[in-house]
Enzyme design. Structure first.
Site, PDB file in Angstrom:
ATOM      1  N   LYS A  26      49.274  39.259  45.189  1.00 48.39           N
ATOM      2  CA  LYS A  26      48.429  39.291  43.997  1.00 48.39           C
ATOM      3  C   LYS A  26      48.452  40.679  43.379  1.00 48.39           C
ATOM      4  O   LYS A  26      48.574  40.829  42.159  1.00 48.39           O
ATOM      5  CB  LYS A  26      46.993  38.913  44.354  1.00 48.39           C
ATOM      6  N   SER A  27      48.330  41.697  44.213  1.00 46.29           N
ATOM      7  CA  SER A  27      48.279  43.066  43.713  1.00 46.29           C
ATOM      8  C   SER A  27      49.539  43.423  42.934  1.00 46.29           C
ATOM      9  O   SER A  27      49.479  44.016  41.851  1.00 46.29           O
ATOM     10  CB  SER A  27      48.098  44.044  44.884  1.00 46.29           C
ATOM     11  N   ASP A  53      43.637  34.353  39.945  1.00 45.14           N
ATOM     12  CA  ASP A  53      43.678  35.735  39.473  1.00 45.14           C
ATOM     13  C   ASP A  53      44.874  36.015  38.580  1.00 45.14           C
ATOM     14  O   ASP A  53      44.765  36.738  37.581  1.00 45.14           O
ATOM     15  CB  ASP A  53      43.680  36.697  40.670  1.00 45.14           C
ATOM     16  N   SER A 182      39.538  51.719  43.786  1.00 45.51           N
ATOM     17  CA  SER A 182      40.808  52.359  43.420  1.00 45.51           C
ATOM     18  C   SER A 182      41.419  51.707  42.188  1.00 45.51           C
ATOM     19  O   SER A 182      42.345  52.261  41.582  1.00 45.51           O
ATOM     20  CB  SER A 182      41.794  52.270  44.591  1.00 45.51           C
ATOM     21  N   GLU A 377      34.078  40.362  45.506  1.00 39.74           N
ATOM     22  CA  GLU A 377      33.658  39.063  44.991  1.00 39.74           C
ATOM     23  C   GLU A 377      32.236  38.701  45.413  1.00 39.74           C
ATOM     24  O   GLU A 377      31.550  37.943  44.735  1.00 39.74           O
ATOM     25  CB  GLU A 377      34.636  37.982  45.448  1.00 39.74           C
ATOM     26  N   ARG A 380      30.434  41.778  50.758  1.00 37.21           N
ATOM     27  CA  ARG A 380      31.137  41.260  51.934  1.00 37.21           C
ATOM     28  C   ARG A 380      30.540  41.755  53.248  1.00 37.21           C
ATOM     29  O   ARG A 380      30.659  41.069  54.270  1.00 37.21           O
ATOM     30  CB  ARG A 380      32.627  41.618  51.839  1.00 37.21           C
ATOM     31  N   HIS A 421      37.209  34.062  48.198  1.00 30.85           N
ATOM     32  CA  HIS A 421      38.392  33.517  48.861  1.00 30.85           C
ATOM     33  C   HIS A 421      38.616  34.109  50.239  1.00 30.85           C
ATOM     34  O   HIS A 421      39.027  33.410  51.172  1.00 30.85           O
ATOM     35  CB  HIS A 421      39.631  33.744  47.977  1.00 30.85           C
ATOM     36  N   LYS A 447      41.774  31.408  44.226  1.00 29.20           N
ATOM     37  CA  LYS A 447      41.859  32.747  43.622  1.00 29.20           C
ATOM     38  C   LYS A 447      43.165  33.434  43.987  1.00 29.20           C
ATOM     39  O   LYS A 447      43.780  34.107  43.164  1.00 29.20           O
ATOM     40  CB  LYS A 447      40.657  33.595  44.068  1.00 29.20           C
TER      41      LYS A 447
END
Length: 687
Positions: A26-27, A53, A182, A377, A380, A421, A447
């Protein structure tokens, strides 16, 4: 849009064995998508992650006028050379929806500010309610320092936002905080070359405070380098980066490497559940910091092996043979890992998986430097603490740390996912033990990994000996499979009956044959038991009820729903329990258990099968016509062989047995003999 049931039940799993081809990172996917849009030239992106995403990033870029075409696992992006064509107006702002993707909003915002300095316009960015609770003030302040005009449309410091296209004030230095996310720095880095070009001078980016999740910045620098942009670190105290004026230039074609964060769940499954499990797509040569999760797992006692693009994990003290299993193994797993005390700044996302690994440790596991968990999200730290406690653990936590004291035995629980997720995927690993768990709202995995539960179930199924028997209608596979299961002492699954059972359960619960989600949820909750040829639903014998013609018709209607088919496939794989399983159907060896130890395709001529069916009907007092039965079977064979989903055919490597001239006892013996042969070949022993 993929539809998920309200919850997924995970009965105690014996272990996990096999390999996983990782979906794209994903990144990296979202970084490459945005840079391709900002670049000069056309970029072909392969293996882009298909998820919520990436979908919101793609939709946002298309709304901004970026031309994108998708086909054959490839996305072709026509770069806009740093200038988005569609940016709305004050009277009619362009509205962008980013869901719950922090990476999308935090990287798209600086690019919008820079592009709209040339074009003007007005863009509004919003997301789901949780997105409107995720901070963005540090990034907005950094952009405001260079003249950006950004309004908060709700609570100050949080989305939704309105971005105005205004000229910017040339600056040689932009400061941004690094201790919240970041992603702020990543966003500025990706827009930085455009600013440096506009201003005709190098741009310095200075990090205020501690830079968390630093490996993600290294991903950003590596991806920028592929687009011809060099980002040099010029100072450590404070951390400072410099970007020279240069055009973002398409490299032509790029392939997204596998997602290292997603790899953590399967590597952990290999360590918790015997293994070996190999993830393919990210390894020794990966640019992603989350591959260092494997090092943490090794500290907990896992055996880790590396390749250039793969990593393999197993429990270091487990037997070397993947199928060397016994009934006591599940009980051995409870506390076979070692508790650790670890600074997780380098692996913030993957560190959540370590928390669940800590449930199987022989002492407490402490995870430190995880303050960023609180602005993800969900909070956590609070969520992980609550769900570990639900499973019986004692948990301590602070602003940026958590400590898990494993319970003597995991407790049955329904895990809340908080629309996160990583909560769903991490806590799915609590199924390795003696307690059944249920994952509430599992659809949040869309996601980043829509097929996660199917992939995990496949690994778990491979940890149990499975004999899959497929064949056409009236080939006798049900009779043969139940007798083989009795001979071997294995469990038995009549997969073909599952759709009829679902049809009966839908009728009993007054569920419409068009309500896909309700049908899928019902399918995950049905209490089913196969006892030879007897089938129990919620403890009631329904063996005859599901054979009624009306149930067959209803089964055909509901079988068209993908969500129901996925739910029933998970149920089918769930039947793979010790000491073994014999499963019969039409796609057991091709789809449901493609890695079964033995795959058998049982067949006979249409005439022979018609004669068997004719005898059954006559014996039950029904009238029948042999020629008509034969013609019907031939027509059904043709339909089954040509259907788009799971066409009827022998699985790769299947043993084909033609029973036309064989008795039932002879067929059973042939299957049992084949089983013993393959067992000796694979495990070195008769099972």
């Amino acid at each position: 849009m993929m539809i998920y049931p309200e919850s997924i039940a995970l009965t105690p799993r014996r272990g996990a064995v096999g390999h996983v081809i990782l979906p794209g990172s994903k990144s990296i996917s979202n970084r490459m998508l945005l840079l391709s849009a900002l670049a000069q030239g056309t970029t072909r992106l392969r293996n882009v992650l298909a998820s919520d995403d990436t979908e919101v990033m793609i939709n946002a870029l298309k709304a901004l006028g970026i031309s994108m075409t998708e086909s054959n696992n490839e996305i072709v992006v026509e770069g806009a050379a740093g200038v988005f064509k569609s940016t709305g107006s004050l009277a009619q702002p362009l509205k962008l929806f980013v869901g719950n993707s922090g990476l999308t909003i935090r990287t798209l915002l600086p690019a919008l500010v820079v592009s709209m300095a040339k074009t003007g316009g007005c863009v509004e960015i919003s997301g789901v309610p949780r997105m409107h609770e995720r901070p963005i003030e540090d990034l907005v302040q950094g952009l405001a320092a260079i003249g950006a005009k950004i309004e908060y449309l709700g609570v100050a410091g949080f989305p939704p936002l309105r971005v105005h296209g205004v000229p910017l004030s040339p600056q040689s230095l932009i400061r941004v905080r690094g201790d919240t996310s970041s992603q702020y720095l990543t966003g500025l880095m990706q827009a930085g070359p455009l600013l440096a070009q506009q201003w005709g001078q190098p741009l310095q980016l200075e990090v205020q405070g501690t830079l968390i999740s630093r490996p993600y910045i290294e991903i950003t620098r590596a991806v920028l380098n592929r687009f011809g942009i060099r980002v040099d670190q010029t100072s450590d105290q404070p951390i400072r980066y410099e970007i020279a004026p240069a055009a973002i230039t398409s490299p032509g074609a790029l392939t997204v490497e596998g997602d290292a964060s997603s790899a953590s769940y399967f590597l952990a499954a290999g360590a918790i559940g015997h293994g070996p499990v190999r993830v393919i797509g990210a390894g020794r040569d990966s640019v992603q910091g989350d591959i260092r999760f494997a090092d943490a797992l090794e500290k907990m006692g896992a055996r880790i092996t590396w390749g250039p693009d793969w990593i393999e994990s197993s429990w270091a003290d487990a037997a070397d043979t993947p199928h060397a299993m016994d009934q006591d193994f599940v009980h051995q797993m409870s506390h076979h890992l070692r508790g650790i005390d670890l600074d997780c700044n380098a692996i913030p996302d993957a560190a959540m998986t370590l928390a669940v690994c800590g449930l199987y440790a022989n002492g407490p596991t402490t995870l430190r430097n995880i303050g960023s968990w609180r602005v993800k999200e969900t909070d956590r730290i609070a969520a992980v603490a609550a769900e570990c406690a639900r499973l019986g653990a004692r948990v301590e936590s602070g602003d940026d740390w958590i400590r898990i004291h494993p319970p003597a035995e995991l407790q049955p629980a329904t895990i809340q996912t908080y629309d996160d997720h990583r909560m769903a995927m991490s806590f799915s690993l609590a199924c390795f033990g003696n307690a059944a768990i249920r994952i509430h709202e599992p659809g949040c995995v869309a996601k980043t990994f829509p097929d996660y539960f199917e992939v995990l179930s496949g690994l778990c199924a491979q940890a149990v000996p499975v004999l899959a028997i497929d064949g056409p209608t009236a080939s006798g596979k049900g009779t043969i499979a139940s007798l083989v299961a009795l001979e071997l002492g294995f469990g038995y699954l009549d997969s073909g009956a599952l759709y009829r059972i679902a049809a009966l359960a839908a009728q009993q619960n007054d569920i419409s044959d068009q309500d896909e989600q309700a049908l899928a949820s019902m399918a995950t909750e049905m209490d089913i038991e196969f006892l030879g040829q007897t089938i129990l639903l919620d403890g009631v014998n329904i063996s005859q009820a599901i054979r009624e013609e009306a149930m067959g018709v209803l089964a055909s209607k509901i079988a068209v729903h993908p969500a129901l088919r996925r739910a029933l496939m998970l149920r089918q794989r769930d039947f793979a329990r010790l000491p073994g399983l014999v499963a019969d159907g039409r796609d057991m060896g091709t789809v449901v258990f493609p890695d079964a130890r033995l795959k058998v395709f049982l067949t006979a001529t249409a005439r022979a099968r018609a004669e068997r069916r004719y005898k059954q009907l006559i014996d039950k007092g029904f009238s029948a016509n042999l020629d008509s039965l034969s013609a019907d079977l031939e027509a059904r064979d043709a339909r089954d062989a040509s259907r788009a989903i799971a066409p009827l055919k022998p699985a790769s490597g299947a043993v084909v047995i033609d029973s036309t001239s064989l008795s039932i006892d002879e067929v059973v013996q042939a299957v049992v003999n084949a089983w013993h042969e393959v067992s000796v070949r694979q495990t070195g022993r008769l099972t």
